[in-house]
Write a protein that holds these residues in place. Structure first.
Motif, mmCIF file in Angstrom:
data_model
loop_
_atom_site.group_PDB
_atom_site.id
_atom_site.type_symbol
_atom_site.label_atom_id
_atom_site.label_comp_id
_atom_site.label_asym_id
_atom_site.label_seq_id
_atom_site.Cartn_x
_atom_site.Cartn_y
_atom_site.Cartn_z
ATOM 1 N N ARG A 99 -26.763 -20.096 -9.529
ATOM 2 C CA ARG A 99 -27.557 -20.146 -8.301
ATOM 3 C C ARG A 99 -28.546 -21.295 -8.306
ATOM 4 N N ARG A 100 -29.099 -21.640 -9.464
ATOM 5 C CA ARG A 100 -30.049 -22.744 -9.533
ATOM 6 C C ARG A 100 -29.346 -24.056 -9.220
ATOM 7 N N ASP A 101 -28.157 -24.238 -9.780
ATOM 8 C CA ASP A 101 -27.384 -25.447 -9.527
ATOM 9 C C ASP A 101 -27.024 -25.539 -8.040
ATOM 10 N N ALA A 102 -26.640 -24.409 -7.438
ATOM 11 C CA ALA A 102 -26.314 -24.401 -6.006
ATOM 12 C C ALA A 102 -27.541 -24.766 -5.176
ATOM 13 N N ALA A 103 -28.701 -24.235 -5.559
ATOM 14 C CA ALA A 103 -29.936 -24.541 -4.823
ATOM 15 C C ALA A 103 -30.288 -26.021 -4.941
ATOM 16 N N MET A 104 -30.057 -26.590 -6.127
ATOM 17 C CA MET A 104 -30.355 -28.010 -6.312
ATOM 18 C C MET A 104 -29.391 -28.871 -5.490
ATOM 19 N N GLN A 105 -28.108 -28.491 -5.461
ATOM 20 C CA GLN A 105 -27.141 -29.225 -4.649
ATOM 21 C C GLN A 105 -27.530 -29.174 -3.174
ATOM 22 N N TRP A 106 -27.910 -27.977 -2.711
ATOM 23 C CA TRP A 106 -28.294 -27.825 -1.304
ATOM 24 C C TRP A 106 -29.546 -28.646 -1.003
ATOM 25 N N ALA A 107 -30.530 -28.630 -1.898
ATOM 26 C CA ALA A 107 -31.767 -29.387 -1.670
ATOM 27 C C ALA A 107 -31.475 -30.884 -1.589
ATOM 28 N N GLU A 108 -30.607 -31.375 -2.476
ATOM 29 C CA GLU A 108 -30.255 -32.796 -2.455
ATOM 30 C C GLU A 108 -29.514 -33.148 -1.169
ATOM 31 N N TYR A 109 -28.583 -32.288 -0.753
ATOM 32 C CA TYR A 109 -27.837 -32.533 0.479
ATOM 33 C C TYR A 109 -28.771 -32.499 1.679
ATOM 34 N N GLU A 110 -29.648 -31.492 1.695
ATOM 35 C CA GLU A 110 -30.575 -31.325 2.817
ATOM 36 C C GLU A 110 -31.523 -32.516 2.915
ATOM 37 N N LYS B 84 -20.076 -19.911 -5.022
ATOM 38 C CA LYS B 84 -18.619 -20.104 -4.922
ATOM 39 C C LYS B 84 -18.274 -21.194 -3.917
ATOM 40 N N VAL B 85 -18.944 -21.181 -2.767
ATOM 41 C CA VAL B 85 -18.659 -22.165 -1.718
ATOM 42 C C VAL B 85 -18.953 -23.580 -2.208
ATOM 43 N N LEU B 86 -20.074 -23.743 -2.930
ATOM 44 C CA LEU B 86 -20.466 -25.071 -3.385
ATOM 45 C C LEU B 86 -19.791 -25.462 -4.698
ATOM 46 N N GLY B 87 -19.148 -24.508 -5.357
ATOM 47 C CA GLY B 87 -18.525 -24.803 -6.644
ATOM 48 C C GLY B 87 -19.554 -25.098 -7.718
ATOM 49 N N ALA B 88 -20.710 -24.431 -7.635
ATOM 50 C CA ALA B 88 -21.803 -24.671 -8.578
ATOM 51 C C ALA B 88 -21.643 -23.798 -9.820
ATOM 52 N N ARG B 89 -22.393 -24.138 -10.872
ATOM 53 C CA ARG B 89 -22.364 -23.353 -12.112
ATOM 54 C C ARG B 89 -23.112 -22.041 -11.952
#
Length: 190
Positions: free
Chosen positions: A57-68, A50-55
């Motif tokens: 959990r996998r999408d959220a993890a990928m967004q976090w990995a790219e940001y990190e 919800k915080v990341l606005g992802a589709r």
């Protein structure tokens, strides 16, 4: 919403859970690693999505990995630390679990895809394997919608209608048998 504020809203636990998803671990494995309950991991992941606005959990993890990966700082020079505090358990914090190099991101794929061979072997897209058997008339987890044609949908409507008719017939037959049994027991008792 700009990117840094969105990622800054993630807590340490959100980030740990997203790293676990990124490592292709299930909720139970992540819970065991973090020493918390599976339901708590699921809650953290739902919040992170919800915080990341992802589709998902996998999408959220990928967004976090790219940001990190994009915002990781270069490693500082080693400082002298007394031997008592040299083990990662005693250092604590996120620094104890940082890796030397970031893992490459796996290719995006839907739940029905199977990659045969390494990416780029043939230069074409990965081989898509259809799930065997009948396609179901409802959306499965991880899909945006079902992939039925109009003809398939009509066949499913007929099959579901036939199933309901058979179930209703069985129910009526069962009730008729039960009524007959109750009547025969009542006649014997009177």
């Amino acid at each position: 919403m700009n990117e840094p504020t969105r990622f800054d809203r993630l807590t340490k636990r959100h980030r740990d859970c997203l790293r676990g998803v990124r490592q292709l671990k299930g909720s139970k494995e992540i819970a065991d690693d973090l020493g918390i309950e599976k339901s708590t991991v699921d809650s953290y992941l739902t919040e992170a999505v919800k915080v990341l606005g992802a589709r998902n959990r996998r999408d959220a993890a990928m967004q976090w990995a790219e940001y990190e990966a994009a915002h990781s700082e270069p490693k500082a020079s080693k400082t002298t630390v007394s031997p008592d505090f040299a083990t990662p358990d005693k250092i604590g914090g996120d620094s104890a679990r940082l890796s030397e190099t970031a893992d490459p991101l796996p290719p995006r794929m839907s739940p029905d895809e199977l990659i045969v061979g390494a990416p780029g072997d043939t230069g074409g897209p990965p081989f898509r394997m259809r799930s065997p058997g009948h396609r179901l008339p409802f959306r499965r987890k991880g899909q945006r919608g079902n992939d039925l044609s109009v003809g398939d949908r009509l066949i499913w409507i007929q099959a579901i209608t036939l199933g309901i008719a058979i179930a209703f017939g069985m129910l009526m037959t069962g009730l008729q048998v039960l009524t007959g049994l109750i009547e025969s027991v009542a006649q014997r008792l009177s």
